[in-house]
Design a protein around this motif. Structure first.
Motif, PDB file in Angstrom:
ATOM      1  N   ILE A  77       0.841  -1.207   0.000  1.00  0.00           N
ATOM      2  CA  ILE A  77       0.000   0.000   0.000  1.00  0.00           C
ATOM      3  C   ILE A  77       0.872   1.252   0.000  1.00  0.00           C
ATOM      4  N   LEU A  78       1.899   1.246   0.836  1.00  0.00           N
ATOM      5  CA  LEU A  78       2.807   2.400   0.873  1.00  0.00           C
ATOM      6  C   LEU A  78       3.412   2.659  -0.505  1.00  0.00           C
ATOM      7  N   GLN A  79       3.900   1.608  -1.134  1.00  0.00           N
ATOM      8  CA  GLN A  79       4.558   1.753  -2.430  1.00  0.00           C
ATOM      9  C   GLN A  79       3.585   2.217  -3.506  1.00  0.00           C
ATOM     10  N   ASP A  80       2.431   1.545  -3.568  1.00  0.00           N
ATOM     11  CA  ASP A  80       1.472   1.823  -4.643  1.00  0.00           C
ATOM     12  C   ASP A  80       0.732   3.138  -4.478  1.00  0.00           C
ATOM     13  N   LYS A  81       0.511   3.535  -3.274  1.00  0.00           N
ATOM     14  CA  LYS A  81      -0.323   4.725  -3.040  1.00  0.00           C
ATOM     15  C   LYS A  81       0.454   5.887  -2.432  1.00  0.00           C
ATOM     16  N   VAL A 103       3.764   6.532  -1.351  1.00  0.00           N
ATOM     17  CA  VAL A 103       5.039   7.019  -1.893  1.00  0.00           C
ATOM     18  C   VAL A 103       4.808   7.718  -3.221  1.00  0.00           C
ATOM     19  N   THR A 104       4.018   7.107  -4.082  1.00  0.00           N
ATOM     20  CA  THR A 104       3.734   7.688  -5.399  1.00  0.00           C
ATOM     21  C   THR A 104       3.042   9.039  -5.281  1.00  0.00           C
ATOM     22  N   ILE A 105       2.053   9.123  -4.413  1.00  0.00           N
ATOM     23  CA  ILE A 105       1.313  10.379  -4.235  1.00  0.00           C
ATOM     24  C   ILE A 105       2.219  11.462  -3.657  1.00  0.00           C
ATOM     25  N   MET A 106       3.004  11.115  -2.640  1.00  0.00           N
ATOM     26  CA  MET A 106       3.881  12.112  -2.022  1.00  0.00           C
ATOM     27  C   MET A 106       4.913  12.631  -3.025  1.00  0.00           C
ATOM     28  N   GLN A 107       5.437  11.758  -3.854  1.00  0.00           N
ATOM     29  CA  GLN A 107       6.410  12.181  -4.852  1.00  0.00           C
ATOM     30  C   GLN A 107       5.750  13.052  -5.914  1.00  0.00           C
ATOM     31  N   THR A 108       4.509  12.741  -6.268  1.00  0.00           N
ATOM     32  CA  THR A 108       3.786  13.507  -7.289  1.00  0.00           C
ATOM     33  C   THR A 108       3.529  14.937  -6.832  1.00  0.00           C
TER      34      THR A 108
END
Length: 87
Positions: free
Chosen positions: A10-14, A16-21
């Motif tokens: 969940i961290l990887q898919d949601k 981390v991706t959102i925070m980087q975006t």
């Protein structure tokens, strides 16, 4: 799959991706002290991703407004007569 592995997925898919975006980099992440959040596997993942976790004391009403809310709810419920069914 363990709870830690599910959480990391969940961290990887949601997260981390959102925070980087939104920020262009990973800043500070807040989580509670659930076992899957503090496992060695999860801790290692967070270090590899350079994800700083906010030091968050568990069940501290000073920093967690919901603890204050639960106190109010418990007090209100304890004052109710819930011992018999009303007809």
């Amino acid at each position: 799959m363990t709870d830690s592995q599910k959480y990391i997925s969940i961290l990887q898919d949601k997260i981390v991706t959102i925070m980087q975006t939104f920020s262009g980099s990973i800043d500070v992440f807040q989580q509670d002290h659930a076992p899957c959040h503090t496992s060695k596997l999860t801790t290692k993942f967070l270090q590899v991703k350079k994800l700083t976790v906010l030091d968050w004391p568990g069940n501290s009403p000073d920093v967690n407004p919901f603890e204050n809310l639960w106190s109010i709810v418990k007090r209100c419920v304890s004052e109710m007569d819930c011992s018999t069914k009303r007809k």
